[in-house]
Structure formats: structure tokens, C-alpha cells
Design an enzyme around this catalytic site. Structure first.
Site, PDB file in Angstrom:
ATOM      1  N   GLY A 315       0.838  -1.207   0.000  1.00 31.71           N
ATOM      2  CA  GLY A 315       0.000   0.000   0.000  1.00 31.71           C
ATOM      3  C   GLY A 315       0.868   1.251   0.000  1.00 31.71           C
ATOM      4  CD1 TRP A 318      -1.446   1.306  -6.049  1.00 31.83           C
ATOM      5  CD2 TRP A 318      -1.933   3.057  -4.764  1.00 31.83           C
ATOM      6  NE1 TRP A 318      -2.482   1.968  -6.638  1.00 31.83           N
ATOM      7  CE2 TRP A 318      -2.807   3.052  -5.870  1.00 31.83           C
ATOM      8  CE3 TRP A 318      -2.064   4.071  -3.818  1.00 31.83           C
ATOM      9  CZ2 TRP A 318      -3.794   4.022  -6.061  1.00 31.83           C
ATOM     10  CZ3 TRP A 318      -3.044   5.034  -3.999  1.00 31.83           C
ATOM     11  CH2 TRP A 318      -3.901   5.006  -5.109  1.00 31.83           C
ATOM     12  CG  HIS A 319      -0.058   6.016  -1.268  1.00 27.55           C
ATOM     13  ND1 HIS A 319      -0.523   4.880  -0.668  1.00 27.55           N
ATOM     14  CD2 HIS A 319      -1.098   6.880  -1.293  1.00 27.55           C
ATOM     15  CE1 HIS A 319      -1.791   5.051  -0.337  1.00 27.55           C
ATOM     16  NE2 HIS A 319      -2.165   6.259  -0.704  1.00 27.55           N
ATOM     17  N   GLY A 320       3.823   5.651  -3.931  1.00 26.77           N
ATOM     18  CA  GLY A 320       4.986   6.274  -4.551  1.00 26.77           C
ATOM     19  C   GLY A 320       6.186   5.351  -4.512  1.00 26.77           C
ATOM     20  CG  PHE A 517      -0.745   8.758  -5.348  1.00 27.72           C
ATOM     21  CD1 PHE A 517       0.595   8.757  -5.029  1.00 27.72           C
ATOM     22  CD2 PHE A 517      -1.569   9.609  -4.653  1.00 27.72           C
ATOM     23  CE1 PHE A 517       1.089   9.568  -4.031  1.00 27.72           C
ATOM     24  CE2 PHE A 517      -1.094  10.417  -3.651  1.00 27.72           C
ATOM     25  CZ  PHE A 517       0.233  10.399  -3.339  1.00 27.72           C
TER      26      PHE A 517
END
Lengths: 517, 443
Positions: A315, A318-320, A517
């Protein structure tokens, strides 16, 4: 195109609405019209990635169609892998290559790889679709319908990550409550614009001045570290809350109710609760398509903790693509493990846990933990993140601007005893930052959410169904001003004020934090 | 006979036709544009950034405290509105230090406009000069140059073989600046101007700034910018009342000490700052504009910091390069950065919040009274070069012939200062020593 732009508010949104109304009786034409508007919305920023979006839509539609006909596991794996490769190349290739080569002391990159807008969102949405086709949950759609489902502009760029079962029936059976939809949609959109453009952008400079300035974060002291961190926590809160409202409001103008993506997360009493309220559709996706397939909590405590850590780590990634995001994910995974451990240890005092002092303390602990992790989410480098974190725990000492210190008179001595010194930071900025933080925290803990405010008018997909409504989080900790919207003169004036404030804020350029994102 | 579902749909449709939604939308469509129009009218009437040159009315908008925060925009449009005989160029020291309407400004150079840009070096000054030259040709230019602009962050050292003036303006602030050579495209200029128009009429910031402008009119310490681009610096008076001038000096000294310690001096032939000075000289020469260049009268604290931080040699080399450059273009270069009765003005004690120094606001910024002295020194005679230098101990017109003697005189002045004002000298030098010690002990 951004929601908070003149082009969207005064051009695309009204034109798309009018076209949608004119084509109300012609289903295929309406779908094509909304799809064209969505693709124009996507291409406005950088048309170079439009072919990529269309190609991925075409590929997934074809694979999905085949999976609906025959449950071919190899084809599913191929389809999912292709999607992951796509996002992996654009988002993680450089991160991976840099990380590997840096282990050998070298520095090598694949060159500049621009991240296609919204790739994380449309990739996840389509992976879920393929899995559903394989599982028989989806029976397939027509090409234009599918393309619209993936690219529908209110949810394309930053979510919510929409499930086809939530949206497609609404596209196929259009709402007839035109005026209500328009009133409710415009109201929710205006509230979202206000949150984003006035509140989030208003407090942003106080976070940026810490994180974007090495002389500020280097050896940052206690109060300045917390001010910068809280400012960022509130910036991203109102940014995402505002964006989610704008997405829901824009879709509602077309009679479509999007699922909730944000529900008062700072009122959470646990980290689990936080993730039930923050980026809700991502949490659902990670739970349904990652945590559960990993085994969830079915194979013992240790496996459960491992699965939590893996889920939150991914997770975070996923954001960066960066080590700060990895650490952010790991911190949340760690928080979840600690939380479950604590729940297990204190299972004998369930009665206490419902009482206000415990709930408030739990909310405070959750709030602090989340903000500690935000430092890693926001910081531009591990160095700066660690330095701010050191400042927040007091390892760099504590000081307030001398302009304020010199006015404290008799308080100077006790502050000195406490080890609080003075520095040369701006006193007026210090006071302004604290004023902003206090005002926004008051809103967070006393005002109703947009959905509670609009509750009589089915403000999101969940509210159209009693069963779904029961799955929504509770109001959470804090007292709420009992405000409920109705189409009255009073509210039309208030919402006009809010929408004018939002439009007036467009002249200040800004971008959504949840943008790439 | 209707099915249950159809009944529900009909009921909902009827509910939707309920006049309250139509009324709500109608009211919203009426009130929102009305509010927006009121905001625009208010902002134009107050004109907080002097964007429209709306008449100044006492008690309403006579003072412009917020124009100094939007100085890039304010001065870009301000200078284009008039036809000025003189332009003052430089950074914030010029912005605050020179009043174009002062009696010290020679009458032959009036009206003058102060184009000083806080936070900008001569590269920015060049852009603003080019912008002004599109609409007018002044008789004279006065350029203040700053050693601190010459020093650069290590990461900002660029290949000076690339002419910065050849770069196409790309950012919004750049796009508002016109230029006869390589300016923004007509579309970019139009977009930039539209953006400025909206920002100063239909923005929340403009509304807030208009309200503050009106609210602060009665305060004696309200900051102001004149129509000629002069920032009165009066806001310093409030700071002095609150913190005292010693605190202001300390804050600025720390800032300058950090700059001196962390920045590097580029090679003279690769300095974008010096290239920009040359670009200004060229622009003036090609338009037959008289130009004088001067080095600011740094307060002695700053000179001490330069020396303690190991920048003195760079400082002298920079002056030498400027001297050669100005000599090549036959332009006067005045050096005010010496130890003299102005620059060695002593600061009040830390507890003293009443005394206001005569010549300085803080070590970085001198008052317009000192700016007047500079103007008088440079323009007191139409043939300033012919005037005996001995009569102006405050400054020296630098030429290669007098350079070494003058530099040596400043070195001696420094020694004399260290003896005469030992505690002041040590206080300024102590800041540098503390910062160096901190940097040495940090991990």
C-alpha cells in the site's frame, strides 16, 4: 484537467452536463458523449498518454471478455501480470534500478520516465475487473460501456477506485431526479472545492516551509517539527476530503452516485479504523485482492501480522516509488500489529473501551501515530524525514521565535527551566500556523462530514442501500454540530458563499496531493 | 396498472419536481455571480497591488501594505504605466533604500521609478530593465550590485557559457515581462496578463489583501509602496517596537553568515551575476542611456561577517572584476562598502525597543535617508568623476587606477573598526564562529 480549474468548472462540466441532458433518451449516444468528455478531460493535461489509456482499456476489455466466456486461470494471470508490468515500468522501474545499482555503490537510472496520469487508479480498477470476470462476478460489458467505466472523469484521476458493479447499473439506468441530482451534486462539489482550494491550499505553505527547505528541516526543533507535521496532516486531510467530495459531486451532477472514499479519518480510534475511513476504496481493494488472497487472518496470528505488513508495505509503495513510502507503509503495518496485539492483551476491559476517556485517548494516540507516519509520506528524502522525526520527539531541543519569547514576560523563566529556548524564526508565521492548525482541527472534530451534512439526499453510493449504509463507519470521536442540508434559501446563500470562495481560490495555482499516484 | 417500481419512480420524479430544488438552483445562480461581482468591484476599488492605479483615497486605500508582497507584479505593471526618466535597479536594498520622489533625486531625472526587486539579483534586474525598455527609454539607470548575489548555492552554479538572456521565459512571472528581444510569445503574454488580472480581482488572496489594506489604513506603521515603486520600509518600525533593532540585526546577521558559509564564489568569467551586470551595461549603451553602478553601503556587521567567513578575498576580487567591467564600458562604479561614519553606526542595546537608528533598518537594509546620501554623492555634480574624491570619504568611484589604494584603505578601516568598536566587531564575528562550530560538530 484538474477539478479546481476554470477549464473544468466553467467549460467541461457544464458542457458535459448539457450534452448528457440532450442525449438523455439515447443510451449509446450518452455513453459515447460521457466517454468523449472523459478522454478530453484526461488528455487535457498531457495527450501523449491517451493512447496508453486506450490501449490498456482495449487489452483488459479483450482479456475480460475471454475470461467471462471461459475461466482460464493462465489468461487471468497473464492479464494481471501485464497490468502489473505496465505500472511496474512506469512507476517503479527507476526506483528498482536505482536501488539495485546503489547496493553496488553505483548510480544508474533508466532516464526520465514520466508517470502517466492516474495509472495506479485505472490499473487497479481493471485488475479487479479481470478477477471478477474470472470469478464470474462480471458478465462483461459493451466496449464503450467498459471504456466509460474505466475512464469516467469524476473518478479517473484520483479515485475512488470504482467497482463495475457499483457504477455500471447507474449508467445503464439513468436517474430521473435531475434537479435534485444537480442541487446535491453542485452542493457537494462546492464543499469539496472549498475544502481543497481554501483549506488545504491555505495551510499548505506551513508544511512546505518545513519539508521543502533544508535549512528548516535540518536540526528542526520540537515545536517547528510538530507545526510542519500537523500542517501537512491537515493539508492532506482536506485535500483528499475535498477531492473525494468533488468527485462525488461531479458524478452526482450526472445522476451517478460514487462510493465513499473518505469518512472523517481523524476521528478514528484505531489504525484499522483509520484505514476504514481513509482512501476507503483502496483499503477495500487491498483487503479483497491482496490481504484475503494472502490468507488474511485465517492461518494464525503470526501469519496475520505478516499479511498485514505485506499489505501495508505494498500500500505504501502504491502511493509512490521511494524508500520513504516503503517506510510509511511499514510504519502503518507496524501500527496495525501493535494495535491487534493491544486489543488481544486488553480484551478483558471491553467495557472501558466504550467510555469517552478511553475513546478520546485512543483517538489521540491514533492521531499522533498517523501524523508520525505522515512525516515519511511527505518528506522528500529519508534524511529529511528522519530529521523531522527526531525533532518531533524532542531530540533537537525546543525553541520558539524570539519575537514571541520576548513578549512572554514572566513566562520566560519557566520556559527556560523547561529547556525551551528562542530562535530567529518568524513570530508572525508561527502564530499564523498555530491559528490555522487550531481552526482546522476544530472543523475536523466538530463539523459533520459532507455525507452527514447531506444525509437526506443519498450523498454517495452506499446511502442508496440500507445494507450498504450499515457497513459505513460510525461518526467517530468528537462532538458534531448538527447541520443538515436542505434546498432552502438559507443554504443556497451559504453554499453560494462557499462556492464563490472556492472559485476565488482558483487564481492560486495548486495541484492535488493525490494527483499522480 | 402501475407496478410498484413504476410507482416509486413516479413518486421520485414528482419529488424532483418539487419547487424547492428549482428555487435552490435559481437562488444559487443568482447569489453566487452577485457575490463574485461584489468581490471584483471591491478589489478593483481598493487595488491592493497597485495593479490598476486606482485613485488613492485617505482612510480607504491610500497605503498599500500588500503591494510589497506582490512586488514582481506590482512593479511590472507600475513601470509600464509611466514614462520615467530614471530607473533604479537592484534588489531589496534598492527597493527600500531609494525614494524616487526624494529631493535628493536630481530634477533632471524625474520622474523616476524604483524597480528594485527583493530577493532578486542583477539577472532579474536585467529582465525588468528589458521589460521597461519596451515601453520607454529613460535618460538614466542606477544599478545597485550586491556581493551576496554573486555568491551562489553550489547546486545553482551553471554553465555560464549559456547566455541566460537567451533563455525563453517560461514561468508565469517571467511571461508577464515583455522584452524587445526573446520576450514571451503573444499568447504567453496574454495568458500571463489574464492570470494577473484574475489574481488581482477575483481571488481570495486579493480579497483578503484588500480587506487588510482597508483595515490597516489607520495604523501609523502600515507598510506602503508608492506609485513610483518605493517601499517605505515603515513596517520595520513596528518590528523595532516589538523586538528592538538589535534583534533585527542579529536575525539578518545570522542569515548572511549562513549564506557566506554555505555559498560558493563562481569563477569571475562564469558568474551569471556578472554576466547580468554586463547585460545591463550593454542594454544601456545600445539605447544611449546613462548608467551608474554602485556597491551597497553594507553595515560594518556584514563586512565583518564577510571577513570572518573567509569571503573577504572573494569580495575584493568581485569588486576588481566589476571595476574592470565598468571601466570597459566607461561607466561609473561607486563603492559605498567601506568603514565610514554611516556604515559603522552602532546598534541599540538588545533591550532597547525605542531607539531607531538613523541610517539602517537592519544590517541588510539601509534607510532612504542613506539612499539620499548615495544619490547626492553620485549625482551631486553633472561631472561627478571630476570632483575631488577626498571630499567624499563615504564612497569612492572605482577605476583600475585607484582600486588598490581604495581597497587598502578599506582594509585599514577594518582594522581601525576592530579596535574602536571591538565588542561590535566581535559580536558579528562571533555569529560566524558559532555557526562554524555547529557545522563542525553536526554529524
Amino acid at each position: 484537467m484538474l477539478f479546481n480549474s476554470y477549464e473544468f468548472i466553467f467549460l467541461l462540466l457544464p458542457i458535459a452536463f448539457l450534452g448528457n441532458r440532450l442525449l438523455a433518451g439515447r443510451y449509446n449516444a450518452r455513453v459515447i458523449w460521457l466517454l468523449a468528455c472523459s478522454l478530453f478531460f484526461y488528455a487535457w493535461w498531457n495527450p501523449i498518454y491517451l493512447p496508453l489509456l486506450l490501449a490498456t482499456v482495449g487489452f483488459n476489455y479483450t482479456v475480460g471478455k475471454k475470461l467471462c466466456v471461459s475461466r482460464n486461470k493462465q489468461l487471468l494471470v497473464l492479464g494481471v501480470a501485464a497490468n502489473l508490468c505496465l505500472i511496474g515500468y512506469f512507476k517503479y522501474a527507476n526506483f528498482f534500478v536505482q536501488s539495485v545499482t546503489s547496493l553496488g555503490g553505483g548510480e544508474f537510472t533508466l532516464g526520465q520516465i514520466a508517470l502517466p496520469l492516474a495509472i495506479s487508479f485505472f490499473t487497479f480498477q481493471q485488475i479487479a475487473y479481470l478477477v471478477d470476470c474470472y470469478s464470474g462476478v462480471s458478465t462483461g460489458y459493451r466496449p464503450m460501456e467498459y471504456a466509460l467505466f474505466v475512464s469516467f472523469f469524476p473518478q479517473l484521476i484520483a479515485g475512488p477506485i470504482v467497482h463495475h458493479a457499483e457504477m455500471m447499473p447507474q449508467i445503464r439506468v439513468p436517474s430521473r431526479r435531475i434537479r435534485e441530482d444537480l442541487s446535491v451534486g453542485l452542493t457537494i462539489f462546492s464543499i469539496g472545492l472549498f475544502k481543497k482550494a481554501v483549506l488545504a491550499d491555505g495551510i499548505a505553505p506551513y508544511a512546505n516551509s518545513l519539508f521543502d527547505n533544508e535549512s528548516a528541516w535540518h536540526s528542526v526543533t520540537f515545536f517547528h517539527a510538530w507545526i510542519g507535521c500537523l500542517a501537512y496532516g491537515l493539508q492532506i486531510y482536506f485535500d483528499f476530503s475535498g477531492y473525494s467530495d468533488m468527485a462525488i459531486g461531479a458524478a452526482r451532477i450526472f445522476g451517478i452516485k460514487l462510493p465513499l472514499n473518505f469518512f472523517a479519518p481523524y476521528r478514528s480510534e484505531t489504525i484499522s479504523d483509520f484505514w476504514r475511513r481513509w482512501h476507503m476504496t483502496l483499503s477495500h481493494f487491498l483487503r479483497d485482492y491482496l490481504y484475503f488472497p494472502l490468507g488474511g487472518n485465517r492461518k494464525g496470528t503470526l501469519n496475520r501480522y505478516r499479511n498485514l505488513m505485506i499489505t501495508m508495505l505494498l500500500g505504501g509503495l502504491w502511493h509512490g516509488a521511494g524508500w520513504t513510502f516503503v517506510l510509511w507503509g511499514l510504519l502503518h503495518g507496524g501500527f496495525l500489529v501493535v494495535q491487534h496485539g493491544w486489543s488481544h492483551m486488553t480484551r478483558g476491559i471491553i467495557g472501558w473501551k466504550g467510555r469517552p476517556p478511553y475513546r478520546m485517548a485512543a483517538c489521540a494516540v491514533t492521531f499522533v501515530a498517523v501524523h508520525f507516519a505522515w512525516v515519511y509520506f511527505r518528506a522528500g528524502s529519508l534524511d529529511s524525514a528522519n530529521e523531522v522525526a527526531r525533532g518531533m520527539v524532542g531530540m533537537n531541543g525546543a525553541a520558539i521565535p524570539d519575537a514571541i519569547f520576548n513578549r512572554l514576560g514572566p513566562l520566560e523563566t519557566p520556559l527556560g527551566i523547561l529547556g525551551i529556548g528562542e530562535d530567529t524564526a518568524s513570530g508572525s508565521l508561527f502564530v499564523a500556523a498555530i491559528t490555522w492548525i487550531t481552526a482546522l482541527l476544530t472543523i475536523v472534530w466538530t463539523m459533520p462530514t459532507t455525507q452527514q451534512f447531506m444525509i437526506q439526499h443519498e450523498p454517495a453510493w452506499e446511502y442508496a442501500n440500507v445494507e450498504h449504509m450499515q457497513t459505513l463507519p460510525s461518526p467517530g470521536v468528537g462532538w458534531q454540530v448538527p447541520l443538515t442540508w436542505k434546498p432552502t434559501l438559507g443554504w443556497s446563500i451559504v453554499i453560494s458563499l462557499i462556492s464563490v470562495a472556492g472559485v476565488l481560490s482558483l487564481a492560486e495555482l495548486s495541484e492535488f496531493l493525490y494527483f499522480q499516484f | 396498472m402501475q407496478s410498484q417500481d413504476e410507482t416509486a419512480v413516479t413518486a421520485r420524479t414528482n419529488a424532483d419536481r418539487h419547487p424547492s430544488y428549482s428555487k435552490y438552483l435559481g437562488q444559487w445562480l443568482l447569489v453566487a455571480p452577485l457575490l463574485l461581482s461584489m468581490v471584483v468591484a471591491f478589489n478593483v476599488s481598493v487595488d491592493p497591488y497597485i495593479r490598476f492605479a486606482t485613485s488613492r483615497v485617505e482612510g480607504w486605500n491610500a497605503k498599500k501594505p500588500k503591494a510589497i508582497r506582490q512586488v514582481r507584479m506590482t512593479k511590472a505593471y507600475g513601470v509600464a504605466r509611466g514614462n520615467f526618466k530614471m530607473l533604479l535597479l537592484g534588489n531589496s536594498r534598492v527597493d527600500i533604500g531609494f525614494d524616487p520622489s526624494s529631493s535628493a533625486m536630481p530634477s533632471r531625472f524625474r520622474p523616476a521609478y524604483n524597480l528594485g526587486q527583493p530577493g532578486g539579483g542583477t539577472e532579474l534586474a536585467t529582465q525588468y530593465l528589458q521589460h521597461a525598455l519596451v515601453t520607454q527609454t529613460p535618460d538614466a539607470v542606477l544599478l545597485g550590485v550586491d556581493f551576496l548575489n554573486f555568491l551562489r548555492k553550489p547546486e545553482h552554479l551553471i554553465d555560464a557559457s549559456i547566455d541566460p538572456t537567451e533563455n525563453e521565459p517560461s514561468s508565469a512571472p517571467d511571461s508577464r515581462l515583455l522584452s524587445r528581444q526573446g520576450g514571451p510569445t503573444p499568447l504567453a503574454a496574454l495568458k500571463s496578463r489574464a492570470s494577473d488580472m484574475v489574481a488581482s480581482t477575483a481571488s481570495l488572496t486579493a480579497l483578503k489583501d484588500s480587506m487588510i489594506t482597508v483595515a490597516e489604513q489607520r495604523s501609523p506603521f502600515t507598510a506602503d509602496m508608492s506609485d513610483e515603486g518605493f517601499n517605505s520600509g515603515i513596517a520595520f518600525r513596528q518590528l523595532i517596537r516589538d523586538e528592538g533593532q538589535a534583534a533585527l540585526f542579529r536575525q539578518k546577521n545570522i542569515e548572511y553568515a549562513q549564506k557566506c558559509l554555505t555559498r560558493v564564489a563562481p569563477a569571475m568569467d562564469r558568474s551569471t551575476e556578472l554576466l547580468a551586470v554586463e547585460a545591463v551595461l550593454e542594454a544601456c549603451q545600445s539605447d544611449d542611456i546613462h548608467i551608474d553602478v554602485f556597491i551597497h553601503p553594507y553595515h560594518a556587521d556584514i563586512l565583518e561577517i564577510f571577513d570572518e567567513a573567509g569571503r573577504w578575498d572573494d569580495f575584493e576580487r568581485w569588486k576588481s572584476s566589476l571595476t574592470d567591467l565598468c571601466n570597459r564600458y566607461d561607466v561609473s562604479l561607486w563603492d559605498f562598502s567601506s568603514y565610514n561614519s554611516y556604515t559603522t553606526e552602532q546598534t541599540p542595546t538588545p533591550k532597547d525597543k525605542k531607539t531607531v537608528m538613523k541610517w539602517y533598518w537592519e544590517s541588510g537594509h539601509y534607510r532612504c535617508e542613506l539612499g539620499d546620501q548615495i544619490l547626492s554623492t553620485i549625482y551631486s555634480n553633472s561631472s561627478v568623476a571630476a570632483r575631488p574624491v577626498a571630499k567624499r570619504p563615504f564612497a569612492k568611484r572605482l577605476t583600475p587606477q585607484v582600486f588598490e589604494d581604495w581597497i587598502e584603505a578599506i582594509r585599514q578601516g577594518q582594522q581601525a573598526y576592530a579596535q574602536q568598536f571591538a565588542s561590535s566587531s566581535q559580536r558579528a564575528r562571533g555569529l560566524v564562529q558559532n555557526l562554524t562550530a555547529k557545522a563542525d560538530t553536526s554529524p
